[in-house]
Design a protein around this motif. Sequence first.
Motif, PDB file in Angstrom:
ATOM      1  N   GLU A 116      68.094  53.274  37.366  1.00 19.08           N
ATOM      2  CA  GLU A 116      68.144  54.722  37.561  1.00 19.08           C
ATOM      3  C   GLU A 116      66.716  55.245  37.499  1.00 19.08           C
ATOM      4  OE1 GLU A 116      71.864  56.811  35.816  1.00 19.08           O
ATOM      5  OE2 GLU A 116      71.361  55.206  34.409  1.00 19.08           O
ATOM      6  N   CYS A 117      66.356  56.077  38.456  1.00 22.76           N
ATOM      7  CA  CYS A 117      64.980  56.554  38.572  1.00 22.76           C
ATOM      8  C   CYS A 117      64.937  58.079  38.542  1.00 22.76           C
ATOM      9  CB  CYS A 117      64.343  56.060  39.872  1.00 22.76           C
ATOM     10  SG  CYS A 117      64.311  54.254  40.065  1.00 22.76           S
ATOM     11  N   VAL A 118      63.854  58.608  37.994  1.00 20.18           N
ATOM     12  CA  VAL A 118      63.614  60.045  38.004  1.00 20.18           C
ATOM     13  C   VAL A 118      62.137  60.264  38.289  1.00 20.18           C
ATOM     14  CG1 VAL A 118      63.310  60.082  35.489  1.00 20.18           C
ATOM     15  CG2 VAL A 118      63.806  62.201  36.710  1.00 20.18           C
ATOM     16  N   GLU A 119      61.853  61.240  39.152  1.00 20.31           N
ATOM     17  CA  GLU A 119      60.477  61.558  39.537  1.00 20.31           C
ATOM     18  C   GLU A 119      60.194  63.013  39.203  1.00 20.31           C
ATOM     19  OE1 GLU A 119      57.855  62.142  43.611  1.00 20.31           O
ATOM     20  OE2 GLU A 119      59.486  60.676  43.615  1.00 20.31           O
ATOM     21  N   VAL A 120      59.050  63.252  38.544  1.00 19.85           N
ATOM     22  CA  VAL A 120      58.661  64.584  38.110  1.00 19.85           C
ATOM     23  C   VAL A 120      57.283  64.897  38.673  1.00 19.85           C
ATOM     24  CG1 VAL A 120      58.078  66.029  36.127  1.00 19.85           C
ATOM     25  CG2 VAL A 120      60.044  64.506  36.011  1.00 19.85           C
ATOM     26  N   GLU A 121      57.113  66.127  39.180  1.00 19.20           N
ATOM     27  CA  GLU A 121      55.823  66.570  39.701  1.00 19.20           C
ATOM     28  C   GLU A 121      55.333  67.756  38.878  1.00 19.20           C
ATOM     29  OE1 GLU A 121      53.671  67.823  43.936  1.00 19.20           O
ATOM     30  OE2 GLU A 121      55.831  67.435  43.840  1.00 19.20           O
ATOM     31  N   THR A 122      54.050  67.691  38.443  1.00 23.79           N
ATOM     32  CA  THR A 122      53.451  68.731  37.621  1.00 23.79           C
ATOM     33  C   THR A 122      52.197  69.262  38.293  1.00 23.79           C
ATOM     34  OG1 THR A 122      54.257  67.660  35.588  1.00 23.79           O
ATOM     35  CG2 THR A 122      52.478  69.256  35.347  1.00 23.79           C
ATOM     36  N   PRO A 123      52.096  70.593  38.531  1.00 24.58           N
ATOM     37  CA  PRO A 123      50.873  71.151  39.137  1.00 24.58           C
ATOM     38  C   PRO A 123      49.665  70.911  38.248  1.00 24.58           C
ATOM     39  CG  PRO A 123      52.676  72.732  39.182  1.00 24.58           C
ATOM     40  CD  PRO A 123      53.123  71.610  38.294  1.00 24.58           C
ATOM     41  N   LEU A 124      48.491  70.766  38.888  1.00 22.90           N
ATOM     42  CA  LEU A 124      47.262  70.491  38.154  1.00 22.90           C
ATOM     43  C   LEU A 124      46.232  71.603  38.305  1.00 22.90           C
ATOM     44  CD1 LEU A 124      46.534  66.685  38.658  1.00 22.90           C
ATOM     45  CD2 LEU A 124      47.244  67.853  36.583  1.00 22.90           C
ATOM     46  N   ALA A 125      46.624  72.774  38.693  1.00 23.77           N
ATOM     47  CA  ALA A 125      45.672  73.870  38.894  1.00 23.77           C
ATOM     48  C   ALA A 125      44.932  74.164  37.594  1.00 23.77           C
ATOM     49  CB  ALA A 125      46.407  75.121  39.369  1.00 23.77           C
ATOM     50  N   GLY A 126      43.590  74.006  37.618  1.00 23.59           N
ATOM     51  CA  GLY A 126      42.770  74.285  36.441  1.00 23.59           C
ATOM     52  C   GLY A 126      42.883  73.286  35.333  1.00 23.59           C
ATOM     53  N   LYS A 127      43.451  72.081  35.607  1.00 28.87           N
ATOM     54  CA  LYS A 127      43.644  71.096  34.552  1.00 28.87           C
ATOM     55  C   LYS A 127      42.941  69.783  34.868  1.00 28.87           C
ATOM     56  CE  LYS A 127      48.126  72.938  33.170  1.00 28.87           C
ATOM     57  NZ  LYS A 127      49.553  72.647  32.990  1.00 28.87           N
ATOM     58  N   ALA A 128      41.875  69.826  35.673  1.00 26.91           N
ATOM     59  CA  ALA A 128      41.178  68.597  36.029  1.00 26.91           C
ATOM     60  C   ALA A 128      40.482  68.017  34.814  1.00 26.91           C
ATOM     61  CB  ALA A 128      40.161  68.873  37.125  1.00 26.91           C
TER      62      ALA A 128
ATOM     63  N   ALA B  70      73.488  60.348  29.478  1.00 20.05           N
ATOM     64  CA  ALA B  70      72.528  59.262  29.244  1.00 20.05           C
ATOM     65  C   ALA B  70      71.620  59.008  30.442  1.00 20.05           C
ATOM     66  CB  ALA B  70      73.257  57.972  28.854  1.00 20.05           C
ATOM     67  N   LEU B  71      71.289  60.057  31.194  1.00 18.23           N
ATOM     68  CA  LEU B  71      70.358  59.901  32.304  1.00 18.23           C
ATOM     69  C   LEU B  71      68.927  59.840  31.774  1.00 18.23           C
ATOM     70  CD1 LEU B  71      71.806  62.462  34.859  1.00 18.23           C
ATOM     71  CD2 LEU B  71      71.938  59.991  34.987  1.00 18.23           C
ATOM     72  N   PRO B  72      68.047  59.087  32.426  1.00 11.64           N
ATOM     73  CA  PRO B  72      66.643  59.083  31.984  1.00 11.64           C
ATOM     74  C   PRO B  72      66.015  60.443  32.207  1.00 11.64           C
ATOM     75  CG  PRO B  72      66.895  57.912  34.072  1.00 11.64           C
ATOM     76  CD  PRO B  72      68.272  58.209  33.592  1.00 11.64           C
ATOM     77  N   VAL B  73      65.304  60.931  31.198  1.00  9.62           N
ATOM     78  CA  VAL B  73      64.643  62.234  31.254  1.00  9.62           C
ATOM     79  C   VAL B  73      63.166  62.032  30.954  1.00  9.62           C
ATOM     80  CG1 VAL B  73      64.510  64.555  30.265  1.00  9.62           C
ATOM     81  CG2 VAL B  73      66.733  63.457  30.577  1.00  9.62           C
ATOM     82  N   LEU B  74      62.300  62.648  31.765  1.00 12.62           N
ATOM     83  CA  LEU B  74      60.856  62.555  31.580  1.00 12.62           C
ATOM     84  C   LEU B  74      60.301  63.878  31.065  1.00 12.62           C
ATOM     85  CD1 LEU B  74      59.358  60.628  34.644  1.00 12.62           C
ATOM     86  CD2 LEU B  74      59.419  59.898  32.269  1.00 12.62           C
ATOM     87  N   GLN B  75      59.419  63.797  30.070  1.00 14.42           N
ATOM     88  CA  GLN B  75      58.661  64.947  29.608  1.00 14.42           C
ATOM     89  C   GLN B  75      57.201  64.675  29.962  1.00 14.42           C
ATOM     90  OE1 GLN B  75      60.024  67.645  28.375  1.00 14.42           O
ATOM     91  NE2 GLN B  75      62.111  66.836  28.171  1.00 14.42           N
TER      92      GLN B  75
ATOM     93  N   PRO C 160      57.916  75.325  41.445  1.00 15.67           N
ATOM     94  CA  PRO C 160      57.721  73.882  41.441  1.00 15.67           C
ATOM     95  C   PRO C 160      59.030  73.135  41.633  1.00 15.67           C
ATOM     96  CG  PRO C 160      57.557  74.794  39.216  1.00 15.67           C
ATOM     97  CD  PRO C 160      57.623  75.958  40.161  1.00 15.67           C
ATOM     98  N   ALA C 161      58.958  72.032  42.348  1.00 13.66           N
ATOM     99  CA  ALA C 161      60.157  71.231  42.604  1.00 13.66           C
ATOM    100  C   ALA C 161      60.646  70.602  41.305  1.00 13.66           C
ATOM    101  CB  ALA C 161      59.847  70.164  43.642  1.00 13.66           C
ATOM    102  N   GLY C 162      61.955  70.550  41.138  1.00  9.63           N
ATOM    103  CA  GLY C 162      62.516  69.938  39.951  1.00  9.63           C
ATOM    104  C   GLY C 162      62.528  68.427  40.064  1.00  9.63           C
ATOM    105  N   PRO C 163      62.971  67.744  38.999  1.00  9.86           N
ATOM    106  CA  PRO C 163      63.032  66.284  39.043  1.00  9.86           C
ATOM    107  C   PRO C 163      63.922  65.784  40.181  1.00  9.86           C
ATOM    108  CG  PRO C 163      63.309  67.093  36.808  1.00  9.86           C
ATOM    109  CD  PRO C 163      63.363  68.294  37.699  1.00  9.86           C
TER     110      PRO C 163
END
Length: 297
Positions: free
Chosen positions: A250-262, A142-147, A51-54
């Motif tokens: 400052e912007c951060v983009e996160v991608e999370t796979p959804l396989a089996g999580k509909a 102090a960078l924005p971090v997304l969980q 998976p691609a990182g932030p």
Amino acid sequence: MSHRPCAIPCPNNFLKGRPLSALLAGLMAAALLCAAPEAQAQEDRALAAAPAGPVRYVIVKAQGQGVNAEEAEQEALRFARRLAAKHYAGLGGAAALDGSPQGQRILATHSTPPMGLASVSTVVLVELRLRPLAEPPPQALALPVLQVAVNAAAQVLVEASRPSEILVALDSGGSAEPEILPGGSGAVYRLAPGKPMRQALPKTSAASLRVLACTGGLAVPAAPRNVDEAFAKARPGKSRPATMQGVISECVEVETPLAGKAGLAKRSMRAKGSESPVNMTGAAGREAGAPTGKDMP
């Protein structure tokens, strides 16, 4: 009967007079040479499947001067990169910025006509992409971090390390129209550290969930063609005429796979999550769309 010469060394001649250790070393070297391309191919496939990182961006406002608008704009862009490099000194300065043509996007520009013999002054708002970073980055930066996570109850949980506005979208890939949560209402959420957002995940065939967070705010575009366009137009947020120069978001983009999580059921277009979204259209809401020249000083 005549014999044709061997195209390769005949076994008897090849083995004659050679010690066993030398023969074994030659066979091992040949095996390694044959295995190297396959090992490299497996590594490439593993990297492609990972998976691609932030992805991180910074929005900078800068001013430049020149004998004409073009020269002033180029000076402003160089100054914007210097401002960003200074801001990210802890990441190596200019080395932290993506130097490719795709790593820079001009969002708005405004030139002041020369008065008499004075030079032209140009103000630019530019988006710069950062090189990939190890995640999570050191807290000292102090960078924005997304969980981002999807729990067993088909809820999306998002938490930000800095006050931010976030945009959550389901991505079916390619040119498919994005579904902006909640229910396509075209809204953003305001997040504060320690106060995560919870949003029910609708039943979907989307391949991934994408979340964008910007410390300077977001502006949801009308009818984007895909998630990439939606996020690109949202990142500039609201124009800031009072800020003459410096980093404004400052912007951060996160991608999370959804396989089996509909999700369990399709939600109504008017359905809301447990967190109230920001109203982007009311008088108290944010102004939509990227900043234009007339909005800038």
